[in-house]
Design a protein around this motif. Structure first.
Motif, mmCIF file in Angstrom:
data_model
loop_
_atom_site.group_PDB
_atom_site.id
_atom_site.type_symbol
_atom_site.label_atom_id
_atom_site.label_comp_id
_atom_site.label_asym_id
_atom_site.label_seq_id
_atom_site.Cartn_x
_atom_site.Cartn_y
_atom_site.Cartn_z
ATOM 1 N N ASN A 42 0.809 -1.215 0.000
ATOM 2 C CA ASN A 42 0.000 0.000 0.000
ATOM 3 C C ASN A 42 0.840 1.262 0.000
ATOM 4 N N ALA A 43 2.153 1.116 -0.059
ATOM 5 C CA ALA A 43 3.047 2.272 0.016
ATOM 6 C C ALA A 43 4.358 1.932 -0.681
ATOM 7 N N PRO A 44 5.177 2.946 -0.945
ATOM 8 C CA PRO A 44 6.503 2.666 -1.482
ATOM 9 C C PRO A 44 7.258 1.691 -0.577
ATOM 10 N N LYS A 45 8.193 0.960 -1.164
ATOM 11 C CA LYS A 45 8.939 -0.052 -0.423
ATOM 12 C C LYS A 45 10.401 0.041 -0.824
ATOM 13 N N GLY A 46 11.275 0.059 0.173
ATOM 14 C CA GLY A 46 12.709 0.094 -0.085
ATOM 15 C C GLY A 46 13.190 -1.208 -0.696
ATOM 16 N N CYS A 47 14.472 -1.312 -0.882
ATOM 17 C CA CYS A 47 15.088 -2.460 -1.539
ATOM 18 C C CYS A 47 14.681 -3.780 -0.885
ATOM 19 N N GLN A 48 14.139 -4.674 -1.697
ATOM 20 C CA GLN A 48 13.695 -5.992 -1.243
ATOM 21 C C GLN A 48 14.382 -7.076 -2.067
ATOM 22 N N SER A 49 14.780 -8.144 -1.421
ATOM 23 C CA SER A 49 15.347 -9.285 -2.144
ATOM 24 C C SER A 49 14.236 -10.042 -2.853
#
Length: 104
Positions: A42-49
């Motif tokens: 529901n929102a921006p998301k930082g770096c995810q594997s």
């Protein structure tokens, strides 16, 4: 006894507006489909594997302040963008993808 046609129309309009508001508050701002998995938020998301093998189909839908998907093809790093998809789009991974980030 039933109300006037105007009363009925007002009730239907109120019900319709409430239903649309419910859909908007419960739906995801973004959805990523890849390699048989679905990721939502529901929102921006930082770096995810993530592990998306080369040749996989990727489907992206972003909205409400989380429109942009950035993909990274260097394992353990989200510093050099490999591919970017904005809004809605389908792509094929021409390299292995190891990370993603969702941005406004």
């Amino acid at each position: 006894m039933s109300g006037s046609p105007r009363d009925t129309a007002m009730k239907l309009a109120t019900l319709s507006t409430s239903f649309i508001a419910l859909l908007l508050t419960t739906s995801s701002a973004w959805e990523l489909q890849a390699n048989g998995h679905v990721y939502t938020g529901n929102a921006p998301k930082g770096c995810q594997s993530i592990n998306i093998p080369r040749g996989s189909s990727i489907s992206w839908t972003g909205s409400k302040g989380a429109e942009t998907l950035q993909l990274f093809n260097v394992q353990g790093k989200c510093s050099q963008v490999y591919r970017t998809v904005m809004g809605v789009g389908d792509i094929n991974a021409s390299n292995n993808i190891y990370g993603y980030m969702v941005k406004p």
